[in-house]
Design an enzyme around this catalytic site. Structure first.
Site, PDB file in Angstrom:
ATOM      1  CG  MET A 161      -1.946  -1.168   1.174  1.00  0.00           C
ATOM      2  SD  MET A 161      -2.846  -1.311  -0.392  1.00  0.00           S
ATOM      3  CE  MET A 161      -3.987   0.046  -0.199  1.00  0.00           C
ATOM      4  CG  LEU A 177       7.337   0.396  -5.265  1.00  0.00           C
ATOM      5  CD1 LEU A 177       7.605  -0.658  -6.337  1.00  0.00           C
ATOM      6  CD2 LEU A 177       8.026   0.022  -3.969  1.00  0.00           C
ATOM      7  CG  ASN A 202       0.120  -3.280  -8.495  1.00  0.00           C
ATOM      8  OD1 ASN A 202       0.051  -3.946  -7.451  1.00  0.00           O
ATOM      9  ND2 ASN A 202      -0.646  -2.223  -8.705  1.00  0.00           N
ATOM     10  CG  HIS A 247      -5.367  -1.190  -9.575  1.00  0.00           C
ATOM     11  ND1 HIS A 247      -5.143  -0.515  -8.396  1.00  0.00           N
ATOM     12  CD2 HIS A 247      -6.427  -0.578 -10.156  1.00  0.00           C
ATOM     13  CE1 HIS A 247      -6.021   0.460  -8.275  1.00  0.00           C
ATOM     14  NE2 HIS A 247      -6.814   0.446  -9.315  1.00  0.00           N
TER      15      HIS A 247
HETATM   16  C1  GRF Z   1      -5.670  -7.447  -3.822  1.00  0.00           C
HETATM   17  O1  GRF Z   1      -7.042  -7.545  -3.999  1.00  0.00           O
HETATM   18  C2  GRF Z   1      -5.037  -6.667  -4.955  1.00  0.00           C
HETATM   19  O2  GRF Z   1      -5.904  -6.419  -6.000  1.00  0.00           O
HETATM   20  C3  GRF Z   1      -4.705  -5.338  -4.355  1.00  0.00           C
HETATM   21  O3  GRF Z   1      -4.567  -5.540  -3.007  1.00  0.00           O
HETATM   22  C4  GRF Z   1      -5.323  -6.661  -2.589  1.00  0.00           C
HETATM   23  C5  GRF Z   1      -4.458  -7.398  -1.626  1.00  0.00           C
HETATM   24  O4  GRF Z   1      -5.161  -8.303  -0.866  1.00  0.00           O
HETATM   25  N1  GRF Z   1      -3.552  -4.780  -5.002  1.00  0.00           N
HETATM   26  P1  GRF Z   1      -4.374  -9.310   0.095  1.00  0.00           P
HETATM   27  O5  GRF Z   1      -3.683  -8.488   1.164  1.00  0.00           O
HETATM   28  O6  GRF Z   1      -3.402 -10.056  -0.731  1.00  0.00           O
HETATM   29  O7  GRF Z   1      -5.425 -10.196   0.689  1.00  0.00           O
END
Ligand code: GRF
Length: 218
Positions: free
Chosen positions: A91, A94, A108, A110
């Site tokens: 979250m 970078l 990534n 998304h």
């Molecule tokens: C995923 O749904 C992805 O799309 C997003 O973050 C979420 C991560 O979920 N980038 P988790 O922490 O792997 O359960």
């Protein structure tokens, strides 16, 4: 080839788990060399410990500058000589130096049909819209947030009764199948990038990336 991966996460780690499961079932020819989190209490770290994967916490400590954070993160990732850096619910953005240092090697996923809904709260935003579909996109990370060239997308219809939770659950289920599939392309050396253009098996992909129908993933 067996891909060397470094996975970055901040939270629950269900994406990491999907990668571990795909590796265990030999659908993804990869080794996760390390998991790095910016959140010391991320549940994803427990999953990594359980799978005996080296873990690192690099938090944004009080007094640690953005640059210092990026330097430590970059060094930590480089130490593992990864073929790919896999963002799995990481979250933090970078820094530009990291993106440059690993150009074309940071991937990534998304939860939106990019270029729609870059950034946070995609489920809330799509439900407030009149869109008929939502989904997820796997893309290569570039300097701008969620703007990199797309590798693949999966879409699902939005139901009138959908809530953030129901839609998220459905999309997550799909993306956990999609992500390992796309990473396996790299293990099979099927992907070539030329600027914003992505070629799969020598064929230029559309801007959306390759579109997967949900039924081909589940
Ligand atoms: C995923 O749904 C992805 O799309 C997003 O973050 C979420 C991560 O979920 N980038 P988790 O922490 O792997 O359960």
């Amino acid at each position: 080839m067996i891909l060397r991966l470094v996975v970055l996460l901040s939270g629950h780690g269900s994406t990491l788990q999907a990668l571990l499961d795909a590796i265990a079932s030999k659908q993804l020819h990869a080794k996760i060399c390390a998991v790095i989190s910016d959140q010391p209490h991320a549940f994803g770290l427990q999953r990594a410990h359980q799978a005996h994967i080296p873990c690192h916490v690099i938090s944004r400590k009080l007094g640690r500058t953005r640059q210092a954070f990026d330097d430590i993160l970059q060094q930590c990732m480089s130490d593992y000589q990864p073929d790919l850096i896999v963002l799995a619910g990481f979250m933090r953005l970078l820094g530009p130096r990291i993106v440059d240092a690993f150009a074309g090697k940071i991937i990534n996923i998304h939860p939106a049909l990019l270029p729609k809904y870059r950034g946070l709260n995609t489920y809330e935003r799509v439900l407030a819209s009149k869109d008929k579909y939502h989904g997820s996109t796997v893309h290569i990370v570039t300097q701008a947030c969620d703007a990199g060239p797309n590798l693949a997308q999966v879409r699902t219809p939005i139901d009138a009764n959908d809530t953030v939770d129901s839609l998220e659950q459905r999309v997550k289920q799909l993306e956990q199948q999609l992500y390992p599939r796309v990473l396996q392309w790299f293990a099979e050396q099927r992907v070539r990038q030329q600027g914003d253009h992505i070629y799969l098996d020598g064929v230029l992909l559309p801007k959306s990336g390759k579109i997967f129908a949900p039924e081909t993933l589940l």
